[in-house]
Design a protein around this motif. Structure first.
Motif, PDB file in Angstrom:
ATOM      1  N   LYS A  41     -24.432 -72.607  53.059  1.00 22.23           N
ATOM      2  CA  LYS A  41     -25.014 -72.825  54.384  1.00 22.23           C
ATOM      3  C   LYS A  41     -26.313 -73.617  54.304  1.00 22.23           C
ATOM      4  N   LYS A  42     -27.101 -73.380  53.267  1.00 23.75           N
ATOM      5  CA  LYS A  42     -28.335 -74.160  53.089  1.00 23.75           C
ATOM      6  C   LYS A  42     -28.016 -75.615  52.801  1.00 23.75           C
ATOM      7  N   GLU A  43     -26.996 -75.851  51.975  1.00 24.53           N
ATOM      8  CA  GLU A  43     -26.586 -77.230  51.680  1.00 24.53           C
ATOM      9  C   GLU A  43     -26.095 -77.914  52.949  1.00 24.53           C
ATOM     10  N   ARG A  44     -25.295 -77.189  53.740  1.00 21.08           N
ATOM     11  CA  ARG A  44     -24.769 -77.763  54.978  1.00 21.08           C
ATOM     12  C   ARG A  44     -25.908 -78.112  55.937  1.00 21.08           C
ATOM     13  N   LEU A  45     -26.899 -77.226  56.053  1.00 15.98           N
ATOM     14  CA  LEU A  45     -28.036 -77.479  56.924  1.00 15.98           C
ATOM     15  C   LEU A  45     -28.853 -78.680  56.435  1.00 15.98           C
ATOM     16  N   ALA A  46     -29.013 -78.818  55.129  1.00 15.75           N
ATOM     17  CA  ALA A  46     -29.745 -79.960  54.574  1.00 15.75           C
ATOM     18  C   ALA A  46     -29.036 -81.267  54.919  1.00 15.75           C
ATOM     19  N   ILE A  47     -27.723 -81.260  54.854  1.00 14.92           N
ATOM     20  CA  ILE A  47     -26.961 -82.461  55.209  1.00 14.92           C
ATOM     21  C   ILE A  47     -27.107 -82.758  56.691  1.00 14.92           C
TER      22      ILE A  47
END
Length: 75
Positions: A41-47
């Motif tokens: 979820k953190k990776e998705r938010l960063a993208i």
């Protein structure tokens, strides 16, 4: 220059879709790994943040994303 931005946007959208799939897959497991879900979820938010840096207008970003997704389906 514009085509390079387009390629970057399409790659970011593809990465976001892949992360969405992984999150759904993890949630479907019998015992989801909460630390993995948090990381995904953190990776998705960063993208998503990177996408909005290029397109602060959400409607414009969705229009671009739909076009990229349609092209990916037909490729």
């Amino acid at each position: 220059m514009e085509w390079q931005v387009s390629i970057l946007i399409e790659r970011l959208i593809a990465a976001h879709r892949l992360l969405n799939r992984e999150i759904r897959r993890e949630l479907a497991r019998r015992a989801p790994d909460s630390s993995r879900l948090t990381r995904l979820k953190k990776e998705r938010l960063a993208i998503k943040d990177r996408l909005f840096r290029h397109f602060p207008d959400a409607a414009e970003m969705r229009r671009i994303a739909r076009g990229a997704i349609a092209r990916a389906r037909h490729a």
